[in-house]
Design a protein around this motif. Structure first.
Motif: not given
Length: 316
Positions: A60, A65-68, A97, A99, A103, A130, A137
């Motif tokens: 991500g 915090p948006l790690t994926d 993105r 987390g 998102a 980001c 999410y």
């Protein structure tokens, strides 16, 4: 007794010049009044969904915090009337993105592509960033709203080239990696599609001695698209003579079809003209042409008066 003065050669030359000027005037394109090209924006209201989306996962945002990333791709068919009168397609590429509980679709990374037989229109989608995510999410599903703008495109032959516009979207998407994932997308806003504009030239001919004797004149009106946008649904709805003693025989209306920017198409209309006197016979045909833009919107009629010089002899 005074001798008869012979006609001066200059007079004959003058008469010839007048006839030639009249013939050339009929070949010069007459255009619709200015302003026909600058019409109201076209509304865009498209909603589509699918249960055959594909989701792939990757890293991500580099920080925050948006790690994926959950890239959702897929397509859905659109019925005629949703995006122009043609059957169309909506394809999406949405790199969310994620987390929990947030998102984002940063900086126009998401894309929605509307396409049909005339070309394609790409919309860049943005929802947060980001550092400031605006979508939600819950660990499975991404949902929320964002904005879109038209991605620039100048591809020759694409009827949607040069389009501008913006609006909002609403999205819901299963972001679990795998296939057969459900997603839905609604797009609302307005588009500024390049507009066509009409100019008309003419070529008058008898088409044979029989037509000459019966004074049945054929006029080929060449409808030219002088605007920057392609024209669709073109139809010559009328070409009525404005002078007395001239009868329009038809046929009108006549369907023409599509005329790309810079292109033209011929339409032949017949008239009963002039009676016995052909010399100096001319008339004005009030042509009326209906057309729409590439979205089959902004349908309107453009009126163009066209001067027609009747030929002196039956030969072309």
């Amino acid at each position: 007794m005074r001798a008869t003065t012979a006609p001066r050669p200059r007079s004959a030359l003058r008469r010839t010049a007048v006839v030639l000027a009249a013939l050339l005037a009929g070949l010069a394109p007459t255009a619709a009044p200015a302003g026909a090209a600058g019409r109201a924006p076209d509304p865009l209201n498209v909603s589509a969904s699918s249960v055959t989306g594909v989701v792939t996962g990757s890293a991500g945002c580099p920080t925050g915090p948006l790690t994926d990333t959950r890239l959702t791709t897929g397509g859905a068919a659109l019925n005629p009337g949703v995006f122009s009168s043609l059957a169309s397609q909506l394809n999406v590429s949405l790199p969310f993105r994620v987390g929990a509980p947030s998102a984002a679709l940063p900086a126009g990374e998401g894309q929605a592509v509307l396409s049909n037989a005339r070309g394609s229109l790409t919309l860049a989608l943005t929802a947060g960033s980001c550092g400031s995510p605006t979508l939600t999410y819950n660990g499975t599903t991404v949902s929320g709203t964002g904005t879109w703008t038209v991605a620039p495109d100048s591809t020759p032959g694409n009827a949607y080239r040069g389009t501008g516009g913006s609006g909002t979207f609403m999205v819901t998407s299963d972001a679990t990696p795998g296939t057969g994932r459900a997603w839905s997308l609604s797009l609302h806003g307005s588009l500024n599609v390049l507009q066509p504009q009409v100019a008309v030239t003419q070529r008058a001919y008898w088409g044979g001695i029989g037509n000459y004797l019966s004074r049945t004149l054929s006029v080929e009106f060449r409808i030219r698209n002088t605007g920057p946008g392609d024209a669709f649904g073109v139809e010559l709805t009328d070409a009525l003579p404005t002078e007395p003693g001239i009868t329009r025989l038809g046929p009108v209306p006549q369907a023409v079809g599509a005329i790309p920017a810079g292109g033209s198409a011929p339409v032949v209309v017949r008239y009963r003209v002039c009676g016995l006197a052909v010399v100096g016979c001319r008339f004005t045909a009030a042509t009326r042409t209906f057309l729409t833009d590439a979205l089959d919107a902004n349908g309107h009629t453009e009126a163009v008066p066209v001067s027609v010089q009747v030929p002196l002899t039956p030969v072309p």
